[in-house]
Design a protein around this motif. Structure first.
Motif, PDB file in Angstrom:
ATOM      1  N   LEU A 104       0.829  -1.200   0.000  1.00  9.91           N
ATOM      2  CA  LEU A 104       0.000   0.000   0.000  1.00  9.91           C
ATOM      3  C   LEU A 104       0.866   1.252   0.000  1.00  9.91           C
ATOM      4  CD1 LEU A 104      -3.022   1.061   0.358  1.00  9.91           C
ATOM      5  CD2 LEU A 104      -2.351   1.395   2.740  1.00  9.91           C
ATOM      6  N   PHE A 105       1.810   1.341   0.924  1.00  5.60           N
ATOM      7  CA  PHE A 105       2.628   2.548   0.999  1.00  5.60           C
ATOM      8  C   PHE A 105       3.577   2.652  -0.202  1.00  5.60           C
ATOM      9  CE2 PHE A 105       1.077   2.562   5.341  1.00  5.60           C
ATOM     10  CZ  PHE A 105       0.931   3.922   5.587  1.00  5.60           C
ATOM     11  N   TRP A 106       3.983   1.520  -0.756  1.00  7.43           N
ATOM     12  CA  TRP A 106       4.825   1.546  -1.966  1.00  7.43           C
ATOM     13  C   TRP A 106       4.074   2.231  -3.106  1.00  7.43           C
ATOM     14  CZ3 TRP A 106       9.787  -0.337  -2.999  1.00  7.43           C
ATOM     15  CH2 TRP A 106      10.152  -0.378  -4.351  1.00  7.43           C
ATOM     16  N   ARG A 107       2.780   1.976  -3.189  1.00  8.03           N
ATOM     17  CA  ARG A 107       2.029   2.427  -4.359  1.00  8.03           C
ATOM     18  C   ARG A 107       1.574   3.877  -4.270  1.00  8.03           C
ATOM     19  NH1 ARG A 107      -1.196  -2.833  -6.744  1.00  8.03           N
ATOM     20  NH2 ARG A 107       0.608  -4.243  -6.711  1.00  8.03           N
ATOM     21  N   PHE A 108       1.893   4.556  -3.174  1.00  2.00           N
ATOM     22  CA  PHE A 108       1.734   6.011  -3.186  1.00  2.00           C
ATOM     23  C   PHE A 108       2.521   6.601  -4.360  1.00  2.00           C
ATOM     24  CE2 PHE A 108       0.041   5.667   1.072  1.00  2.00           C
ATOM     25  CZ  PHE A 108      -0.739   6.810   1.227  1.00  2.00           C
ATOM     26  N   LYS A 109       3.685   6.025  -4.644  1.00  5.97           N
ATOM     27  CA  LYS A 109       4.535   6.525  -5.740  1.00  5.97           C
ATOM     28  C   LYS A 109       3.877   6.276  -7.096  1.00  5.97           C
ATOM     29  CE  LYS A 109       7.725   3.884  -4.177  1.00  5.97           C
ATOM     30  NZ  LYS A 109       8.966   3.103  -4.015  1.00  5.97           N
ATOM     31  N   TRP A 110       3.176   5.138  -7.204  1.00 10.58           N
ATOM     32  CA  TRP A 110       2.478   4.860  -8.454  1.00 10.58           C
ATOM     33  C   TRP A 110       1.434   5.925  -8.744  1.00 10.58           C
ATOM     34  CZ3 TRP A 110       1.122  -1.064  -9.041  1.00 10.58           C
ATOM     35  CH2 TRP A 110       2.316  -1.808  -9.023  1.00 10.58           C
ATOM     36  N   VAL A 111       0.742   6.346  -7.717  1.00  9.07           N
ATOM     37  CA  VAL A 111      -0.302   7.359  -7.894  1.00  9.07           C
ATOM     38  C   VAL A 111       0.333   8.685  -8.299  1.00  9.07           C
ATOM     39  CG1 VAL A 111      -2.150   8.646  -6.779  1.00  9.07           C
ATOM     40  CG2 VAL A 111      -1.869   6.207  -6.312  1.00  9.07           C
ATOM     41  N   GLY A 112       1.442   9.053  -7.633  1.00  9.47           N
ATOM     42  CA  GLY A 112       2.130  10.281  -8.016  1.00  9.47           C
ATOM     43  C   GLY A 112       2.546  10.258  -9.474  1.00  9.47           C
ATOM     44  N   HIS A 113       3.064   9.109  -9.920  1.00 11.65           N
ATOM     45  CA  HIS A 113       3.469   8.958 -11.328  1.00 11.65           C
ATOM     46  C   HIS A 113       2.258   9.086 -12.251  1.00 11.65           C
ATOM     47  CE1 HIS A 113       5.618   7.414 -14.820  1.00 11.65           C
ATOM     48  NE2 HIS A 113       4.652   6.537 -14.997  1.00 11.65           N
ATOM     49  N   ALA A 114       1.147   8.462 -11.876  1.00 11.21           N
ATOM     50  CA  ALA A 114      -0.058   8.516 -12.715  1.00 11.21           C
ATOM     51  C   ALA A 114      -0.588   9.941 -12.834  1.00 11.21           C
ATOM     52  CB  ALA A 114      -1.138   7.604 -12.125  1.00 11.21           C
ATOM     53  N   LEU A 115      -0.604  10.682 -11.742  1.00 12.60           N
ATOM     54  CA  LEU A 115      -1.139  12.048 -11.779  1.00 12.60           C
ATOM     55  C   LEU A 115      -0.282  12.964 -12.641  1.00 12.60           C
ATOM     56  CD1 LEU A 115      -2.210  12.462  -8.037  1.00 12.60           C
ATOM     57  CD2 LEU A 115      -3.659  11.896 -10.003  1.00 12.60           C
ATOM     58  N   ARG A 116       1.034  12.763 -12.644  1.00 10.90           N
ATOM     59  CA  ARG A 116       1.906  13.598 -13.499  1.00 10.90           C
ATOM     60  C   ARG A 116       1.608  13.375 -14.971  1.00 10.90           C
ATOM     61  NH1 ARG A 116       5.800  11.914  -9.763  1.00 10.90           N
ATOM     62  NH2 ARG A 116       6.667  10.365 -11.211  1.00 10.90           N
ATOM     63  N   GLN A 117       1.100  12.205 -15.318  1.00 12.83           N
ATOM     64  CA  GLN A 117       0.851  11.878 -16.727  1.00 12.83           C
ATOM     65  C   GLN A 117      -0.428  12.490 -17.272  1.00 12.83           C
ATOM     66  OE1 GLN A 117       2.076   7.692 -17.955  1.00 12.83           O
ATOM     67  NE2 GLN A 117       1.787   7.420 -15.758  1.00 12.83           N
ATOM     68  N   LEU A 118      -1.212  13.129 -16.415  1.00 10.39           N
ATOM     69  CA  LEU A 118      -2.537  13.617 -16.823  1.00 10.39           C
ATOM     70  C   LEU A 118      -2.572  15.137 -16.778  1.00 10.39           C
ATOM     71  CD1 LEU A 118      -4.571  11.050 -14.698  1.00 10.39           C
ATOM     72  CD2 LEU A 118      -3.997  10.875 -17.139  1.00 10.39           C
ATOM     73  N   PRO A 119      -2.551  15.825 -17.917  1.00 14.52           N
ATOM     74  CA  PRO A 119      -2.527  17.292 -17.900  1.00 14.52           C
ATOM     75  C   PRO A 119      -3.801  17.910 -17.330  1.00 14.52           C
ATOM     76  CG  PRO A 119      -2.838  16.479 -20.133  1.00 14.52           C
ATOM     77  CD  PRO A 119      -2.522  15.289 -19.291  1.00 14.52           C
ATOM     78  N   GLU A 120      -4.885  17.136 -17.263  1.00 12.96           N
ATOM     79  CA  GLU A 120      -6.120  17.684 -16.719  1.00 12.96           C
ATOM     80  C   GLU A 120      -6.083  17.776 -15.188  1.00 12.96           C
ATOM     81  OE1 GLU A 120      -7.091  13.278 -17.766  1.00 12.96           O
ATOM     82  OE2 GLU A 120      -5.825  14.922 -18.501  1.00 12.96           O
ATOM     83  N   VAL A 121      -5.126  17.081 -14.569  1.00  7.72           N
ATOM     84  CA  VAL A 121      -4.987  17.184 -13.113  1.00  7.72           C
ATOM     85  C   VAL A 121      -4.205  18.463 -12.816  1.00  7.72           C
ATOM     86  CG1 VAL A 121      -4.025  16.135 -11.033  1.00  7.72           C
ATOM     87  CG2 VAL A 121      -5.037  14.686 -12.826  1.00  7.72           C
ATOM     88  N   PRO A 122      -4.780  19.415 -12.066  1.00 10.42           N
ATOM     89  CA  PRO A 122      -4.087  20.687 -11.837  1.00 10.42           C
ATOM     90  C   PRO A 122      -2.825  20.493 -10.990  1.00 10.42           C
ATOM     91  CG  PRO A 122      -6.070  20.562 -10.504  1.00 10.42           C
ATOM     92  CD  PRO A 122      -6.113  19.380 -11.430  1.00 10.42           C
ATOM     93  N   LEU A 123      -1.930  21.455 -11.123  1.00 13.37           N
ATOM     94  CA  LEU A 123      -0.674  21.393 -10.389  1.00 13.37           C
ATOM     95  C   LEU A 123      -0.931  21.370  -8.880  1.00 13.37           C
ATOM     96  CD1 LEU A 123       2.384  21.354 -10.671  1.00 13.37           C
ATOM     97  CD2 LEU A 123       2.360  23.858 -10.746  1.00 13.37           C
ATOM     98  N   THR A 124      -1.959  22.082  -8.442  1.00 12.52           N
ATOM     99  CA  THR A 124      -2.280  22.056  -7.007  1.00 12.52           C
ATOM    100  C   THR A 124      -2.631  20.638  -6.555  1.00 12.52           C
ATOM    101  OG1 THR A 124      -4.564  22.648  -7.569  1.00 12.52           O
ATOM    102  CG2 THR A 124      -3.071  24.443  -6.948  1.00 12.52           C
ATOM    103  N   GLY A 125      -3.287  19.887  -7.443  1.00  7.68           N
ATOM    104  CA  GLY A 125      -3.632  18.502  -7.110  1.00  7.68           C
ATOM    105  C   GLY A 125      -2.394  17.640  -6.954  1.00  7.68           C
ATOM    106  N   LEU A 126      -1.397  17.883  -7.809  1.00 11.05           N
ATOM    107  CA  LEU A 126      -0.149  17.131  -7.696  1.00 11.05           C
ATOM    108  C   LEU A 126       0.546  17.431  -6.377  1.00 11.05           C
ATOM    109  CD1 LEU A 126       1.326  17.530 -11.311  1.00 11.05           C
ATOM    110  CD2 LEU A 126       0.125  15.562 -10.364  1.00 11.05           C
ATOM    111  N   ARG A 127       0.579  18.684  -6.034  1.00 12.85           N
ATOM    112  CA  ARG A 127       1.262  19.078  -4.797  1.00 12.85           C
ATOM    113  C   ARG A 127       0.481  18.569  -3.577  1.00 12.85           C
ATOM    114  NH1 ARG A 127       5.361  22.094  -6.475  1.00 12.85           N
ATOM    115  NH2 ARG A 127       5.116  23.605  -8.180  1.00 12.85           N
ATOM    116  N   GLN A 128      -0.840  18.596  -3.645  1.00 16.55           N
ATOM    117  CA  GLN A 128      -1.642  18.070  -2.538  1.00 16.55           C
ATOM    118  C   GLN A 128      -1.373  16.580  -2.330  1.00 16.55           C
ATOM    119  OE1 GLN A 128      -5.672  19.067  -3.565  1.00 16.55           O
ATOM    120  NE2 GLN A 128      -5.496  21.204  -2.913  1.00 16.55           N
TER     121      GLN A 128
END
Length: 1008
Positions: free
Chosen positions: A93-117
């Motif tokens: 579970l804690f390993w896959r926090f990184k997977w989510v971060g990687h996935a969000l960077r790949q989506l331009p519709e996710v705002p930068l504030t969402g990435l930082r949050q």
């Protein structure tokens, strides 16, 4: 998924099965269905496992939009029922926090504030769980690198921290550090950091394929071209057709564009066409499209914008059209990311890649080196590209062109091909107007000429049915045109083509020479006349009978047409001699030698009297071949030497390459490879002056490959084989080409050039006619079998096993060839054993044994069964002993059968090998007394080595017996007596290298 799991045990089994599938839609859909099934059970842990499998499928199936949604469900379950998560599940579970971060960077519709949050959420969760923050800083650095600002500080905050259990694997972190130095412009440091990954010392799911794709251009910039080539071949195989690695594929396309390999780049683009439509990650799409655009831009700049290109589904694309579409989409993606990020990083990076100039003019990446001209549509490129000399031989004026084509054709001149090709194009035009010129004759005669020429080309490609039909059609048109002599020649050609078809059918495709070609194919195995000498061969051999009948019909045809021109009569005599020459080649009977010589004498006398140089040369070539087929190779060499002297002084010059090729084959038959190489090399040099198919340059390359192999130059042989094959492809002889390429692939594998072998076979198997099932299935199976063996040699056990399993299933239906199925199934069993799947290995071995009963393959099957026994005992120890012994029992039965059949092995006897394997299996299972008895039996069967023996097997058997006796049975004294005696014997016989392992073991026993 056939049926939904009915309980959690079935669910877990289904999850394990799905985990073995490759990433893609099938695995993802199954994972979705398994989550639905898990929700029906009152078992939260089962649901957690199903959700973890689904998130993995989304992540590696390039669906980043869905991965965070699944993770949110997992996080809620963790918050609500933390006890469900044991240490392993909590770690995941804690390993896959990184997977989510990687996935969000790949989506331009996710705002930068969402990435930082999300980064803040990760940090808070890690701190609350008392976990080290190095993984969090790793994610913060990757976001900074993505944005193109603040990367240096973020890198230092990450790279200076100590790794934790939740840090990315060593291989991935090495890649990120190397990419930072690459971004800073330091190629050398980046490559130095990358070395453990590039050398294969560190790896993971995506590595080293990811690192390799980034390292290719730095390797070129630092002059390491051979290393770049090697890594391109291996690295591309690791990411091909994998949507989650589309960016990596894009960098391989870029590498092809910048090394003069644009044709290979288009081939790889076609192989990865699915990435245009199946990559759901915008960031991955951007990387792939930019790499593709670099390639397409390069191809268009070289003047090939109208070439076909593989692109988005639903329409046909040219390079230029696809480039425009790719540019539009990639520009839009880059703009969307930069708008989200508030920087220009992605547009800037795109522009830098597109502005990059080629780094190497030409770098031969694969054994199948092709230029852009080779991938042009077949209809747009003539079979033989004209030289400047050939072009000059094609007149512009239509009457002159027709007259010139006929005159050159009568001489047998290669330049006739270009004239006929031009005429074929003109006559096919809707506005064609035939000249009203008595010297040219009517249109029907020209159409007959074109059909006859087309028929000859079909015959050259062994398409005998088409050749016969076309010749007959031409003959009818010649009759309409009042050209009885030409009609007679065309009918004689049709007769020969029909006979050649009968020969091909009777000998499984081993056809003879074409209608106007000398029967010069067989120059090996001619030291003695056939066992059919003195018998009525035609009565028993349908091939000889077909050619005898064709010759008789030609003779009648000749008699019925007394008003032939000298050229036409010479051609009929040549066809008559060719038919009998092919009959001799087929039967190798003394009975058939004298009639050939008589026909050749008639042809030679007539052609000499009428000064028809091309037929004089043809007659002398036929005479040479006849001597060779009769077993008189010295006489054949004498004859051909005289012909060469004549050709050099009187011509025709275009017969020199073919004649030198025949002389080279004669020298090979006489075991003089050096002389053969000299003749063939000279023939190849002279062939460059003529169209490749007119002088059979492909065969010269093939024969030269054989000659240099005999001279111990296999790498040179490999080059000649691949050039021969590519020429055969260009000439339309696709089956011959695939056979030659198959030989080249096997040779490259034998030379240890595993990645070259795989790349070559991947290219061939992607050919449209192969993919469409239009090529002989056994030939394709041979290509796939060699590829599977290469994958195994390259330590890609999973891919090799999958291919072998598929081939074993297909070959099970080869009722006409059970022996091949036996060998394939046996090899499949061994690979399954290496993977630890012994139940499936047993099933495959049983298939092999069943096929062996119909077509024995004693040595191959015995070797496989013994290896299976060793693998099972080695992997399972005492638990696998009974099953291992069952394999050895089967091998013992085969040894008995082989002995009864008086089968001779290539190396040690099957009984000796079996005794040795009994010893090894027993030793692995801890049955040491039994092992020692078996090894002593093996030594007795081997006997003492002598000075000429390869003593390696004997020494290894002594070493294993000494280890069992001295180490495991703890009886060092007799073990040392055994070892010392063996060392003395080996040393006395000069086998000092073989004695070294025994000396080392003896020293160990004495020390202990």
């Amino acid at each position: 998924m056939p049926t939904a799991p009915q309980n959690t045990d079935e669910l877990y089994q289904a999850l394990q099965e799905n985990d073995r599938r490759p990433y893609g839609r099938t695995r993802t859909v199954t994972a979705e269905e398994l989550v639905d099934a898990a929700e029906q059970f009152d078992e939260p842990r089962a649901l957690v496992h199903a959700l973890l499998e689904l998130q993995e499928a989304y992540t590696y199936g390039s669906e980043p939009r869905k991965s965070p949604v699944v993770f949110a469900r997992l996080l809620n379950l963790f918050d609500e029922q933390p006890d469900v998560f044991d240490d392993r599940l909590r770690h995941l579970l804690f390993w896959r926090f990184k997977w989510v971060g990687h996935a969000l960077r790949q989506l331009p519709e996710v705002p930068l504030t969402g990435l930082r949050q999300w980064l803040t959420e990760m940090r808070d969760r890690y701190e609350k769980a008392d976990l080290g923050l190095q993984p969090y800083y790793g994610q913060a650095y990757q976001l900074a690198a993505h944005l193109g600002e603040g990367a240096t500080l973020a890198y230092e905050l990450w790279a200076s921290r100590t790794r934790t259990q939740l840090s990315d694997c060593e291989a991935c972190e090495i890649c990120e550090r190397a990419l930072y130095h690459l971004m800073e412009g330091d190629d050398e440091r980046a490559l130095s950091v990358w070395e453990p990954v590039l050398a294969g010392k560190e790896s993971c799911q995506e590595e080293p394929a990811r690192s390799v794709s980034y390292a290719l251009l730095p390797l070129l910039r630092t002059g390491r071209t051979d290393r770049a080539r090697e890594l391109h071949l291996a690295g591309y195989r690791g990411c091909r057709r994998n949507p989650s690695m589309s960016q990596e594929v894009g960098r391989h396309l870029e590498f092809c564009a910048l090394t003069g390999n644009e044709a290979r780049g288009l081939e790889l683009l076609a192989e990865n066409r699915i990435m245009f439509d199946e990559v759901d990650s915008p960031l991955d799409q951007l990387g792939f499209l930019t790499g593709a655009e670099v390639l397409l831009q390069r191809v268009e700049s070289l003047g090939h914008g109208e070439l076909p290109a593989a692109g988005y589904a639903g329409r046909t694309w040219t390079v230029a059209d696809l480039r425009a579409e790719v540019r539009r989409r990639a520009d839009d993606l880059a703009a969307r990311f930069d708008a989200r990020n508030g920087t220009t990083a992605h547009a800037d990076r795109r522009r830098a890649r597109l502005d990059r100039a080629p780094l190497v003019e030409t770098l031969e990446l694969t054994l199948r080196a092709r230029a852009l001209d080779d991938v042009a549509p077949a209809a747009a490129v003539p079979a033989t590209a004209p030289t400047s000399r050939t072009a000059a031989a094609v007149p512009d004026a239509l009457p002159e062109l027709i007259i010139r084509a006929r005159a050159l054709d009568e001489q047998g001149h290669p330049d006739a091909q270009a004239c006929w090709a031009r005429l074929r194009s003109l006559v096919a035009a809707r506005d064609y107007t035939h000249p009203d010129d008595p010297a040219v004759g009517p249109l029907v005669r020209l159409r007959a000429d074109l059909l006859a020429e087309e028929a000859s080309r079909a015959g050259d490609k062994d398409e005998f049915t088409d050749a016969a039909d076309l010749h007959e059609e031409a003959a009818a048109l010649y009759d309409d045109a009042g050209e009885a002599g030409q009609a007679a020649v065309a009918r004689a050609c049709a007769l020969l083509a029909v006979a050649e078809k009968a020969v091909a059918d009777a000998s499984a495709g081993n056809a003879g020479a074409g209608a106007d070609a000398p029967a010069e194919n067989a120059t090996q195995g001619t030291d003695a006349p056939s066992e059919n000498a003195g018998k009525d061969v035609d009565a028993t051999d349908p091939k000889a009978a077909a050619l005898t009948a064709a010759h008789a019909s030609m003779v009648r045809l000749h008699e019925e047409n007394p008003d032939l021109t000298p050229s036409q009569e010479a051609r009929l005599l040549r066809l008559r001699a060719t038919a009998l020459g092919l009959r001799l080649q087929t039967s190798r009977s003394e009975e058939h030698a004298t009639p050939v010589q008589a026909e050749i004498d008639k042809l030679l006398a007539f052609a000499t009297e009428h000064d028809i140089a091309v037929q004089v040369s043809g007659a002398l070539l036929l005479r040479t071949s006849t001597h060779a087929l009769s077993g008189d190779l010295p006489a054949a060499v004498t004859e051909i030497d005289a012909l060469l002297d004549r050709l050099k002084s009187e011509g025709p010059a275009w017969h020199l390459p073919r004649t030198l090729g025949l002389r080279g084959r004669l020298q090979l038959a006489l075991h003089d490879a050096q002389a053969a190489q000299a003749d063939l090399a000279e023939g190849l040099r002279l062939a460059a002056e003529w169209p490749a198919d007119a002088v059979d340059t492909a065969r010269l390359h093939g024969d030269l490959a054989e000659a240099v192999m005999h001279l111990g130059r296999p790498d040179e042989a490999l080059r000649h084989l691949t050039r021969s094959a590519e020429l055969e492809l260009r000439q339309g002889s696709r089956t011959d080409a695939y056979c030659t390429y198959s030989n080249a692939a096997q040779l490259s594998l034998d030379l240890g050039r595993v990645e070259d072998c795989i790349a070559l076979l991947d290219s061939l198997l992607a050919e449209p006619d192969v993919a469409a099932g239009e090529v002989d299935d056994r030939l394709v199976a041979q290509l796939r079998l060699t590829r599977a063996r290469a994958l195994h040699a390259g330590e890609d056990l999973k891919a090799a096993t999958a291919e072998f399993v598929a081939l074993a299933a297909e070959s099970a239906g080869w009722d006409d060839d059970p022996g091949s199925h036996a060998m394939i199934a046996a090899e499949t069993a061994v690979l399954l054993g290496e993977s630890g799947e012994f139940d499936r290995a047993r099933e495959a071995a049983d298939q092999a044994l069943a096929a062996h009963a119909h077509a024995p393959r004693y040595e191959h099957l015995s070797n496989s069964l013994r290896e299976l026994a060793r693998l099972q005992a080695q992997q399972q120890g005492p638990h696998g002993l009974d099953s291992a012994r069952a394999f050895l029992t089967d091998a013992g039965r085969i040894a008995d059968e082989a002995r009864t059949a008086e089968f001779e092995t290539h190396g040690r006897s099957l009984e000796t090998a079996l005794a040795y394997e009994h010893g090894r299996v027993a030793a692995y299972a801890g049955e040491y007394e039994e092992a020692l008895i078996a090894l002593d039996k093996a030594l007795a069967l081997l006997g003492d080595p002598n000075q000429d023996d390869d003593a390696g097997e004997w020494a290894e058997c002594v070493r294993l017996a000494g280890a069992v006796e001295g180490l495991y049975l703890e009886r060092p004294a007799p073990a040392l007596i055994r070892l010392d005696a063996a060392i003395d014997l080996l040393t006395a016989l000069g086998h000092t290298e073989e004695a070294e392992a025994l000396t080392s073991l003896a020293t160990r026993l004495r020390d202990e």
